[in-house]
Design a protein around this motif. Structure first.
Motif, PDB file in Angstrom:
ATOM      1  N   ASP A  72      -9.587  -0.584  -7.243  1.00 55.31           N
ATOM      2  CA  ASP A  72      -9.364  -0.711  -5.801  1.00 55.31           C
ATOM      3  C   ASP A  72      -7.876  -0.857  -5.495  1.00 55.31           C
ATOM      4  O   ASP A  72      -7.365  -0.265  -4.535  1.00 55.31           O
ATOM      5  CB  ASP A  72     -10.135  -1.917  -5.256  1.00 55.31           C
ATOM      6  CG  ASP A  72      -9.973  -2.063  -3.750  1.00 55.31           C
ATOM      7  OD1 ASP A  72     -10.452  -1.181  -3.020  1.00 55.31           O
ATOM      8  OD2 ASP A  72      -9.347  -3.054  -3.307  1.00 55.31           O
ATOM      9  N   LYS A  73      -7.164  -1.626  -6.329  1.00 51.17           N
ATOM     10  CA  LYS A  73      -5.719  -1.759  -6.145  1.00 51.17           C
ATOM     11  C   LYS A  73      -5.021  -0.412  -6.319  1.00 51.17           C
ATOM     12  O   LYS A  73      -4.132  -0.048  -5.541  1.00 51.17           O
ATOM     13  CB  LYS A  73      -5.152  -2.782  -7.136  1.00 51.17           C
ATOM     14  CG  LYS A  73      -5.537  -4.219  -6.842  1.00 51.17           C
ATOM     15  CD  LYS A  73      -4.858  -5.165  -7.818  1.00 51.17           C
ATOM     16  CE  LYS A  73      -5.089  -6.613  -7.429  1.00 51.17           C
ATOM     17  NZ  LYS A  73      -4.293  -7.554  -8.219  1.00 51.17           N
ATOM     18  N   ASN A  99      -6.214   2.505  -5.828  1.00 52.87           N
ATOM     19  CA  ASN A  99      -6.497   3.289  -4.625  1.00 52.87           C
ATOM     20  C   ASN A  99      -5.508   2.973  -3.512  1.00 52.87           C
ATOM     21  O   ASN A  99      -5.010   3.863  -2.820  1.00 52.87           O
ATOM     22  CB  ASN A  99      -7.919   2.989  -4.131  1.00 52.87           C
ATOM     23  CG  ASN A  99      -8.930   4.029  -4.548  1.00 52.87           C
ATOM     24  OD1 ASN A  99      -8.684   5.223  -4.427  1.00 52.87           O
ATOM     25  ND2 ASN A  99     -10.064   3.584  -5.042  1.00 52.87           N
ATOM     26  N   ARG A 100      -5.244   1.693  -3.321  1.00 54.02           N
ATOM     27  CA  ARG A 100      -4.369   1.271  -2.220  1.00 54.02           C
ATOM     28  C   ARG A 100      -2.898   1.548  -2.512  1.00 54.02           C
ATOM     29  O   ARG A 100      -2.132   1.899  -1.617  1.00 54.02           O
ATOM     30  CB  ARG A 100      -4.579  -0.216  -1.921  1.00 54.02           C
ATOM     31  CG  ARG A 100      -5.922  -0.524  -1.302  1.00 54.02           C
ATOM     32  CD  ARG A 100      -6.045  -1.963  -0.846  1.00 54.02           C
ATOM     33  NE  ARG A 100      -6.256  -2.891  -1.947  1.00 54.02           N
ATOM     34  CZ  ARG A 100      -5.339  -3.694  -2.458  1.00 54.02           C
ATOM     35  NH1 ARG A 100      -4.105  -3.696  -1.974  1.00 54.02           N
ATOM     36  NH2 ARG A 100      -5.629  -4.518  -3.454  1.00 54.02           N
ATOM     37  N   LEU A 149     -13.193  -2.880 -11.572  1.00 50.71           N
ATOM     38  CA  LEU A 149     -13.348  -2.321 -10.227  1.00 50.71           C
ATOM     39  C   LEU A 149     -12.283  -2.852  -9.272  1.00 50.71           C
ATOM     40  O   LEU A 149     -11.803  -2.122  -8.395  1.00 50.71           O
ATOM     41  CB  LEU A 149     -14.745  -2.613  -9.679  1.00 50.71           C
ATOM     42  CG  LEU A 149     -15.847  -1.658 -10.137  1.00 50.71           C
ATOM     43  CD1 LEU A 149     -17.206  -2.159  -9.686  1.00 50.71           C
ATOM     44  CD2 LEU A 149     -15.599  -0.237  -9.624  1.00 50.71           C
ATOM     45  N   MET A 150     -11.890  -4.106  -9.438  1.00 52.68           N
ATOM     46  CA  MET A 150     -10.823  -4.656  -8.606  1.00 52.68           C
ATOM     47  C   MET A 150      -9.509  -3.927  -8.877  1.00 52.68           C
ATOM     48  O   MET A 150      -8.754  -3.617  -7.954  1.00 52.68           O
ATOM     49  CB  MET A 150     -10.637  -6.152  -8.871  1.00 52.68           C
ATOM     50  CG  MET A 150      -9.513  -6.789  -8.056  1.00 52.68           C
ATOM     51  SD  MET A 150      -9.162  -8.495  -8.531  1.00 52.68           S
ATOM     52  CE  MET A 150      -8.436  -8.269 -10.154  1.00 52.68           C
ATOM     53  N   GLU A 179     -17.580   4.976  -8.898  1.00 58.14           N
ATOM     54  CA  GLU A 179     -18.004   3.865  -8.040  1.00 58.14           C
ATOM     55  C   GLU A 179     -16.857   3.369  -7.168  1.00 58.14           C
ATOM     56  O   GLU A 179     -17.064   2.928  -6.031  1.00 58.14           O
ATOM     57  CB  GLU A 179     -18.533   2.724  -8.909  1.00 58.14           C
ATOM     58  CG  GLU A 179     -19.109   1.561  -8.111  1.00 58.14           C
ATOM     59  CD  GLU A 179     -19.684   0.467  -8.997  1.00 58.14           C
ATOM     60  OE1 GLU A 179     -19.973  -0.627  -8.472  1.00 58.14           O
ATOM     61  OE2 GLU A 179     -19.827   0.703 -10.224  1.00 58.14           O
ATOM     62  N   SER A 180     -15.628   3.451  -7.672  1.00 63.11           N
ATOM     63  CA  SER A 180     -14.462   2.964  -6.924  1.00 63.11           C
ATOM     64  C   SER A 180     -14.116   3.849  -5.731  1.00 63.11           C
ATOM     65  O   SER A 180     -13.382   3.434  -4.839  1.00 63.11           O
ATOM     66  CB  SER A 180     -13.242   2.894  -7.851  1.00 63.11           C
ATOM     67  OG  SER A 180     -12.705   4.190  -8.083  1.00 63.11           O
ATOM     68  N   ARG A 216      -9.020   7.723  -2.902  1.00 61.60           N
ATOM     69  CA  ARG A 216     -10.124   8.042  -1.994  1.00 61.60           C
ATOM     70  C   ARG A 216      -9.600   8.241  -0.572  1.00 61.60           C
ATOM     71  O   ARG A 216      -8.587   7.665  -0.171  1.00 61.60           O
ATOM     72  CB  ARG A 216     -11.160   6.927  -2.002  1.00 61.60           C
ATOM     73  CG  ARG A 216     -10.673   5.582  -1.507  1.00 61.60           C
ATOM     74  CD  ARG A 216     -11.789   4.563  -1.393  1.00 61.60           C
ATOM     75  NE  ARG A 216     -11.247   3.256  -1.052  1.00 61.60           N
ATOM     76  CZ  ARG A 216     -11.232   2.220  -1.873  1.00 61.60           C
ATOM     77  NH1 ARG A 216     -11.700   2.338  -3.100  1.00 61.60           N
ATOM     78  NH2 ARG A 216     -10.722   1.062  -1.502  1.00 61.60           N
ATOM     79  N   ASP A 256       0.835  -1.196   0.000  1.00 65.23           N
ATOM     80  CA  ASP A 256       0.000   0.000   0.000  1.00 65.23           C
ATOM     81  C   ASP A 256       0.876   1.254   0.000  1.00 65.23           C
ATOM     82  O   ASP A 256       1.951   1.279   0.597  1.00 65.23           O
ATOM     83  CB  ASP A 256      -0.908   0.018   1.225  1.00 65.23           C
ATOM     84  CG  ASP A 256      -2.015  -1.036   1.143  1.00 65.23           C
ATOM     85  OD1 ASP A 256      -2.072  -1.763   0.126  1.00 65.23           O
ATOM     86  OD2 ASP A 256      -2.804  -1.136   2.097  1.00 65.23           O
TER      87      ASP A 256
END
Length: 202
Positions: A122-123, A125-126, A118-119, A176-177, A200, A99
């Protein structure tokens, strides 16, 4: 589509990608977007290195792609432009980084091909630092009804031939993410979007 078949499609297209000359508008879009990169950069689906002419010389790039043929051509482009690049030939949907590893994450024309976009978001984002930047140049559905109807009709064939979905709602997926969009520029009947964003808030 089975992943190995998808990789084979992109392997076969590597020479075509490398030789294809983008129009001046697309080059300006890349330059406009990538002038904002800084520090440790992760580029998803680097392809043949079309972004390399537009990176600041001081950045350190980690470039990923699941196609060995694409990576080979991107390596030559990195040398040509004297960039500091580490290459990883792997599927981003199966990769992991610690991260908050990167100051900037770049994706240009890659979200059309992921099985689970979306996955991947999410990655991103991290992996992006809290004060970092996430930069996209992506294509998808149009705001034009006629163009959308044509894209939807031909999308199954285009995916089988090119490995690319032409009807994804890119802005909707990013919203959405939870990724925070700072700025958007849209072109070609709103089919192509330049997006400046940040991770985010946790």
């Amino acid at each position: 589509m089975e992943k190995q078949k998808l990789i084979s499609i992109f392997d076969r297209q590597a020479t075509q990608y490398d030789k294809k000359r983008e129009d001046p508008k697309q080059k300006r879009w890349r330059q406009n977007l990538l002038s904002h990169t800084k520090g440790e950069v992760l580029e998803l689906a680097v392809g043949t290195g079309a972004n390399f002419p537009f990176y600041p010389q001081e950045v350190k790039i980690t470039a990923t792609d699941f196609s060995e043929a694409m990576i080979e051509k991107a390596q030559r482009a990195a040398k040509e432009h004297r960039l500091n690049v580490d290459f990883i030939c792997s599927d981003i949907e199966e990769m992991n980084f610690p991260d908050q590893s990167f100051d900037t994450i770049v994706s240009t024309l890659s979200f059309c091909s992921y099985n689970d976009p979306l996955m991947v978001l999410d990655k991103i984002n991290r992996w992006c630092k809290p004060d970092g930047k996430i930069l996209f140049m992506e294509h998808g559905i149009s705001s034009n009804l006629i163009a959308n109807t044509i894209l939807k009709a031909f999308n199954p064939l285009l995916y089988r031939v090119y490995g690319c979905h032409y009807t994804r709602d890119i802005l909707g997926l990013i919203e959405e993410s939870g990724i925070q969009i700072d700025k958007v520029e849209s072109y070609w009947l709103n089919m192509v979007h330049l997006i400046w964003a940040k991770p985010r808030r946790l």
